[in-house]
Scaffold this motif. Sequence first.
Motif, PDB file in Angstrom:
ATOM      1  N   VAL A  81     -32.949  97.481 -52.211  1.00  0.00           N
ATOM      2  CA  VAL A  81     -34.366  97.772 -51.935  1.00  0.00           C
ATOM      3  C   VAL A  81     -35.232  96.760 -52.682  1.00  0.00           C
ATOM      4  O   VAL A  81     -35.183  96.672 -53.913  1.00  0.00           O
ATOM      5  CB  VAL A  81     -34.735  99.205 -52.364  1.00  0.00           C
ATOM      6  CG1 VAL A  81     -36.231  99.459 -52.145  1.00  0.00           C
ATOM      7  CG2 VAL A  81     -33.904 100.229 -51.593  1.00  0.00           C
ATOM      8  N   SER A  82     -36.013  95.989 -51.941  1.00  0.00           N
ATOM      9  CA  SER A  82     -36.885  94.988 -52.559  1.00  0.00           C
ATOM     10  C   SER A  82     -38.318  95.493 -52.635  1.00  0.00           C
ATOM     11  O   SER A  82     -38.746  96.343 -51.840  1.00  0.00           O
ATOM     12  CB  SER A  82     -36.839  93.673 -51.775  1.00  0.00           C
ATOM     13  OG  SER A  82     -37.397  93.840 -50.490  1.00  0.00           O
ATOM     14  N   GLU A 127     -44.078 110.498 -47.178  1.00  0.00           N
ATOM     15  CA  GLU A 127     -43.571 109.349 -46.427  1.00  0.00           C
ATOM     16  C   GLU A 127     -42.552 108.571 -47.258  1.00  0.00           C
ATOM     17  O   GLU A 127     -41.489 108.172 -46.762  1.00  0.00           O
ATOM     18  CB  GLU A 127     -44.727 108.436 -46.017  1.00  0.00           C
ATOM     19  CG  GLU A 127     -44.285 107.262 -45.153  1.00  0.00           C
ATOM     20  CD  GLU A 127     -45.424 106.334 -44.771  1.00  0.00           C
ATOM     21  OE1 GLU A 127     -45.163 105.329 -44.077  1.00  0.00           O
ATOM     22  OE2 GLU A 127     -46.578 106.601 -45.170  1.00  0.00           O
ATOM     23  N   ALA A 128     -42.858 108.366 -48.547  1.00  0.00           N
ATOM     24  CA  ALA A 128     -41.928 107.668 -49.427  1.00  0.00           C
ATOM     25  C   ALA A 128     -40.654 108.481 -49.622  1.00  0.00           C
ATOM     26  O   ALA A 128     -39.538 107.930 -49.628  1.00  0.00           O
ATOM     27  CB  ALA A 128     -42.590 107.391 -50.775  1.00  0.00           C
ATOM     28  N   GLN A 143     -40.487  98.687 -43.149  1.00  0.00           N
ATOM     29  CA  GLN A 143     -41.060  98.574 -44.484  1.00  0.00           C
ATOM     30  C   GLN A 143     -41.888  99.803 -44.840  1.00  0.00           C
ATOM     31  O   GLN A 143     -42.462 100.473 -43.970  1.00  0.00           O
ATOM     32  CB  GLN A 143     -41.912  97.309 -44.605  1.00  0.00           C
ATOM     33  CG  GLN A 143     -43.183  97.321 -43.811  1.00  0.00           C
ATOM     34  CD  GLN A 143     -43.986  96.033 -43.991  1.00  0.00           C
ATOM     35  OE1 GLN A 143     -43.442  94.983 -44.307  1.00  0.00           O
ATOM     36  NE2 GLN A 143     -45.289  96.104 -43.796  1.00  0.00           N
ATOM     37  N   LEU A 144     -41.933 100.108 -46.107  1.00  0.00           N
ATOM     38  CA  LEU A 144     -42.736 101.223 -46.620  1.00  0.00           C
ATOM     39  C   LEU A 144     -43.897 100.638 -47.409  1.00  0.00           C
ATOM     40  O   LEU A 144     -43.700  99.777 -48.274  1.00  0.00           O
ATOM     41  CB  LEU A 144     -41.888 102.117 -47.522  1.00  0.00           C
ATOM     42  CG  LEU A 144     -42.617 103.225 -48.278  1.00  0.00           C
ATOM     43  CD1 LEU A 144     -43.165 104.281 -47.320  1.00  0.00           C
ATOM     44  CD2 LEU A 144     -41.686 103.883 -49.312  1.00  0.00           C
ATOM     45  N   ILE A 174     -45.032  96.885 -51.186  1.00  0.00           N
ATOM     46  CA  ILE A 174     -44.274  96.841 -49.933  1.00  0.00           C
ATOM     47  C   ILE A 174     -42.787  96.971 -50.272  1.00  0.00           C
ATOM     48  O   ILE A 174     -42.240  96.132 -50.995  1.00  0.00           O
ATOM     49  CB  ILE A 174     -44.523  95.535 -49.160  1.00  0.00           C
ATOM     50  CG1 ILE A 174     -46.030  95.237 -49.055  1.00  0.00           C
ATOM     51  CG2 ILE A 174     -43.872  95.603 -47.785  1.00  0.00           C
ATOM     52  CD1 ILE A 174     -46.812  96.239 -48.252  1.00  0.00           C
ATOM     53  N   LEU A 175     -42.148  97.998 -49.756  1.00  0.00           N
ATOM     54  CA  LEU A 175     -40.718  98.213 -49.971  1.00  0.00           C
ATOM     55  C   LEU A 175     -39.967  97.875 -48.694  1.00  0.00           C
ATOM     56  O   LEU A 175     -40.373  98.275 -47.595  1.00  0.00           O
ATOM     57  CB  LEU A 175     -40.434  99.664 -50.372  1.00  0.00           C
ATOM     58  CG  LEU A 175     -40.602 100.045 -51.855  1.00  0.00           C
ATOM     59  CD1 LEU A 175     -42.030  99.833 -52.325  1.00  0.00           C
ATOM     60  CD2 LEU A 175     -40.178 101.495 -52.066  1.00  0.00           C
ATOM     61  N   ARG A 176     -38.859  97.146 -48.846  1.00  0.00           N
ATOM     62  CA  ARG A 176     -38.025  96.780 -47.707  1.00  0.00           C
ATOM     63  C   ARG A 176     -36.562  97.048 -48.053  1.00  0.00           C
ATOM     64  O   ARG A 176     -36.148  96.902 -49.207  1.00  0.00           O
ATOM     65  CB  ARG A 176     -38.217  95.312 -47.344  1.00  0.00           C
ATOM     66  CG  ARG A 176     -39.637  94.955 -46.896  1.00  0.00           C
ATOM     67  CD  ARG A 176     -39.766  93.467 -46.576  1.00  0.00           C
ATOM     68  NE  ARG A 176     -41.093  93.133 -46.051  1.00  0.00           N
ATOM     69  CZ  ARG A 176     -42.124  92.777 -46.813  1.00  0.00           C
ATOM     70  NH1 ARG A 176     -41.977  92.697 -48.132  1.00  0.00           N
ATOM     71  NH2 ARG A 176     -43.288  92.488 -46.265  1.00  0.00           N
ATOM     72  N   ALA A 177     -35.787  97.434 -47.030  1.00  0.00           N
ATOM     73  CA  ALA A 177     -34.359  97.688 -47.209  1.00  0.00           C
ATOM     74  C   ALA A 177     -33.653  97.459 -45.883  1.00  0.00           C
ATOM     75  O   ALA A 177     -34.268  97.567 -44.813  1.00  0.00           O
ATOM     76  CB  ALA A 177     -34.128  99.121 -47.702  1.00  0.00           C
TER      77      ALA A 177
END
Length: 385
Positions: free
Chosen positions: A116-117, A165-166, A134-135, A126-129
Motif C-alpha cells: 500500500v503506497s 470508505e477507508a 485509489q483511496l 492518496i492510497l494505492r494498492a
Amino acid sequence: MGVAGSSMLARFVSHRPAHPRLAWLGVAVTGLAAVALGTVVWRRARPRRRRRLQQVGTVAQLWIFPIKSCKGVAVSEAECTNMGLRSGHLRDRFWLVIKEDGHMVTARQEPRLVLVSVTYEDDRLILRAPGMDQLVLPSKLPSSNILHDCRIFGLDIKGRDCGDEAAQWFTNYLKREAFRLVQFEKNMKGRPSRKLFPNSVQNYQVAYPDYSPLMVLSEASLADLNTRLEKKVKMEQFRPNIVIRGCGAFEEDTWDEILIGNTEMKKVLACPRCVLTTVDPDTGVIDRKEPLETLKSYRLCDPSEQKIYKSSPLFGIYYSVERTGSLKVGDPVYRMLLPVSDPTVVYRGDRLCPCAEQDQETFPSVACYDQGNLVQDSVYIPAFQ
C-alpha cells in the motif's frame, strides 16, 4: 567588569545626591548595581561547556512511513519533531490499521500491507494498492469522526476513525476480516517511553511506531548482511527513517548521541528484529526465515542484555529526539563526544564548515557545540580512531 559595566556605574555615580543620608543610599545602590552587573558579566564571560563533534557519515536517505507497515515515502528533507519526521502533512506512523476491537494490524499478520503506497496531493492523502481503486483521504479529519481506543504492544492509545470508505477499502484489499484506519492527532497523548521501557532514562512519547521516534541504519550494515545471504535484501525491509552513508558496518551501534542538521538525537537501544523483516517489499510475500535466521547467526545481543532483547537479532538503532530541528539528504552526521577543555582554534565562523584549507590534511573535522547552540569558534582537533 568591562566597558559596559563601567559606563553604567559612571551614570549612577555622576548623579550623586547632596543629602548625606541620600548619598549613603546612593552608594549602597551603586554597590548592589556593581554586584549585579558583575554577576551578569561573569556569567557571560564564563567559558561555555563545549562538545566535540566527530563526523561519522552523511545522510543518504530519509524515509517517512505515514501508515504503519505500509510503503514509505522517500523525502529529500524533513522536519524532526519530538515524535519523529514530518514533511508537510506527512507524519511518520501517524496512521494505523486496526481490527474492530482496536488491536493494531501490521505486516506481521497482513504482509500485503507493505504494497500500500501513500502520496500527498492537493491537501489529500492518496492510497494505492494492487487491484484496488485509489483511496482519497483528507489530511485533516472531521472532529465528528469517532475516537477509537487502540492497542499497540499492550499499551492503549487513541486514534480518530478515518471513515467507512477507508475501512471498506482495507477490508476489501486484505480480504480476511473487518478493518478500520485511524489517525493520530497532535493533541492526543502518545505512548510514553517510561511505559515502553520501565528503566528508560529518556522521556518522550511516540504515536504508532514500535518504540521510538527514529530508527537509524547504515548502508554498510546492510551491505555486510547481504554478503551473508543468497538472496539480497533491500533497505526497505528494515524500514529505517535515516540511512547513513560513509561509516563502517554496525558503526552506528557505538553512537550514543548524534547531530544531524540542527537536530540532536540520543540512542535509546538497538532495534530488535522480528518476522516483519522477512516480508518482501516488492511482492508482499512473507518468508518467515530470511534474513532473520542469518541475522540471528551473528547479531544476537550480549548475554547481559537478554532480558531486554531475548532471542531477537539486533539491526539498526532507535533514537529519541533531544533537540528538534530539520535535516536533509547530504547532511553530515556528527557523533557528539565529550567536552573539550582548551581546543586550538583554526577556523572562525558562525556555522559548521570545512576547516581552513591548510589544515584539511592535518585534522579530521571536529567542531565545537554547546548546549544546543553552535559556538562562534569552530575548532578542529584530531578525532578518535
